[in-house]
Write a protein that holds these residues in place. Structure first.
Motif, PDB file in Angstrom:
ATOM      1  N   TRP A  69      36.974   7.226  -4.851  1.00  0.00           N
ATOM      2  CA  TRP A  69      35.513   7.046  -4.416  1.00  0.00           C
ATOM      3  C   TRP A  69      34.334   6.987  -5.336  1.00  0.00           C
ATOM      4  O   TRP A  69      33.597   6.098  -5.536  1.00  0.00           O
ATOM      5  CB  TRP A  69      35.075   7.427  -2.820  1.00  0.00           C
ATOM      6  N   TYR A  70      34.632   8.107  -6.199  1.00  0.00           N
ATOM      7  CA  TYR A  70      33.445   8.013  -6.909  1.00  0.00           C
ATOM      8  C   TYR A  70      33.349   7.208  -8.250  1.00  0.00           C
ATOM      9  O   TYR A  70      32.277   6.686  -8.827  1.00  0.00           O
ATOM     10  CB  TYR A  70      33.018   9.697  -7.496  1.00  0.00           C
ATOM     11  N   GLN A  71      34.746   6.754  -8.282  1.00  0.00           N
ATOM     12  CA  GLN A  71      35.021   6.207  -9.619  1.00  0.00           C
ATOM     13  C   GLN A  71      34.632   4.686  -9.210  1.00  0.00           C
ATOM     14  O   GLN A  71      33.921   3.612  -9.850  1.00  0.00           O
ATOM     15  CB  GLN A  71      36.229   5.800 -10.155  1.00  0.00           C
ATOM     16  N   ASN A  72      34.726   4.341  -7.912  1.00  0.00           N
ATOM     17  CA  ASN A  72      34.438   2.828  -7.411  1.00  0.00           C
ATOM     18  C   ASN A  72      32.939   2.735  -7.329  1.00  0.00           C
ATOM     19  O   ASN A  72      32.321   1.596  -7.722  1.00  0.00           O
ATOM     20  CB  ASN A  72      35.043   2.830  -5.874  1.00  0.00           C
ATOM     21  N   LEU A  73      32.040   3.896  -7.079  1.00  0.00           N
ATOM     22  CA  LEU A  73      30.580   4.056  -6.932  1.00  0.00           C
ATOM     23  C   LEU A  73      30.278   3.531  -8.435  1.00  0.00           C
ATOM     24  O   LEU A  73      29.246   2.873  -8.613  1.00  0.00           O
ATOM     25  CB  LEU A  73      30.339   5.286  -6.354  1.00  0.00           C
ATOM     26  N   TRP A  74      30.587   4.558  -9.186  1.00  0.00           N
ATOM     27  CA  TRP A  74      30.225   4.401 -10.611  1.00  0.00           C
ATOM     28  C   TRP A  74      30.384   2.971 -11.402  1.00  0.00           C
ATOM     29  O   TRP A  74      29.584   2.257 -11.965  1.00  0.00           O
ATOM     30  CB  TRP A  74      31.000   5.292 -11.493  1.00  0.00           C
ATOM     31  N   ASN A  75      31.536   2.257 -10.998  1.00  0.00           N
ATOM     32  CA  ASN A  75      32.013   1.004 -11.529  1.00  0.00           C
ATOM     33  C   ASN A  75      30.774  -0.128 -10.936  1.00  0.00           C
ATOM     34  O   ASN A  75      30.600  -1.127 -11.473  1.00  0.00           O
ATOM     35  CB  ASN A  75      33.462   0.621 -11.047  1.00  0.00           C
ATOM     36  N   SER A  76      30.625   0.150  -9.394  1.00  0.00           N
ATOM     37  CA  SER A  76      29.575  -0.689  -8.786  1.00  0.00           C
ATOM     38  C   SER A  76      28.300  -0.513  -9.701  1.00  0.00           C
ATOM     39  O   SER A  76      27.400  -1.554  -9.582  1.00  0.00           O
ATOM     40  CB  SER A  76      29.536  -0.499  -7.432  1.00  0.00           C
ATOM     41  N   VAL A  77      28.013   0.567  -9.826  1.00  0.00           N
ATOM     42  CA  VAL A  77      26.302   0.646 -10.669  1.00  0.00           C
ATOM     43  C   VAL A  77      26.662   0.188 -11.777  1.00  0.00           C
ATOM     44  O   VAL A  77      25.547  -0.535 -12.397  1.00  0.00           O
ATOM     45  CB  VAL A  77      26.120   2.157 -10.678  1.00  0.00           C
TER      46      VAL A  77
END
Length: 172
Positions: free
Chosen positions: A161-169
């Motif tokens: 989930w944190y990688q998905n968040l970083w990728n979206s940023v």
């Protein structure tokens, strides 16, 4: 004089001993016969009722109270006895089960006292090998399917989930 004292307690007053003839009770003309019969039935009643001076209703009430008291006196110990019998039966059943388990454990203990059995258990369960032996693990395809759930080969691997968040940023 001694005879006088004895005769006083008797019905009829101070009559002489030889003259114990009773006079029959005469019914008066105005007196109903039922009253006479009632008087006879009362005189025929039990000695206990005469001594206690209780009527039939009161005697029945006293008997009912005594029966209830006996029932309550017996009820508690009887209930305790029956519950204890049930507990004893349950404990005997539990004891039989435990004896069966003890027998199984003693048999298992006898098996494991043999060094060859211990070695076989170590090889089978723990995967131990003797020095100089080469271990081989064979995995069959059906064994592999059962351990891992099947996934689609075309689906990309999911990120955390944190990688998905970083990728979206980063994209913005």
């Amino acid at each position: 004089m001694a005879e006088r004292g004895r005769n006083r307690g008797r019905r009829g007053g101070g009559r002489a001993r030889g003259s114990s003839s009773r006079r029959p009770r005469r019914v008066r003309r105005g007196e109903p016969r039922s009253r006479l019969r009632r008087g006879l039935s009362v005189s025929r009643s039990s000695g206990a009722a005469k001594v206690l001076g209780l009527s039939t209703t009161r005697r029945a009430a006293v008997v009912a109270i005594v029966v209830c008291a006996l029932a309550f006196t017996i009820a508690v110990p009887l209930r305790t006895y029956l519950s204890q019998r049930a507990d004893v039966a349950e404990q005997e059943q539990r004891q039989a089960e435990l004896r069966g388990q003890v027998a199984q454990l003693e048999q298992r203990h006898a098996e494991l006292s043999d060094p060859a059995q211990v070695e076989a258990e170590a090889r089978r369960r723990l995967g131990y090998v003797m020095p100089g032996e080469t271990p081989y693990m064979v995995q069959l395809p059906e064994d592999d399917r059962g351990e891992r759930p099947q996934q689609d080969e075309a689906a990309p691997p999911r990120d955390s989930w944190y990688q998905n968040l970083w990728n979206s940023v980063k994209r913005q």
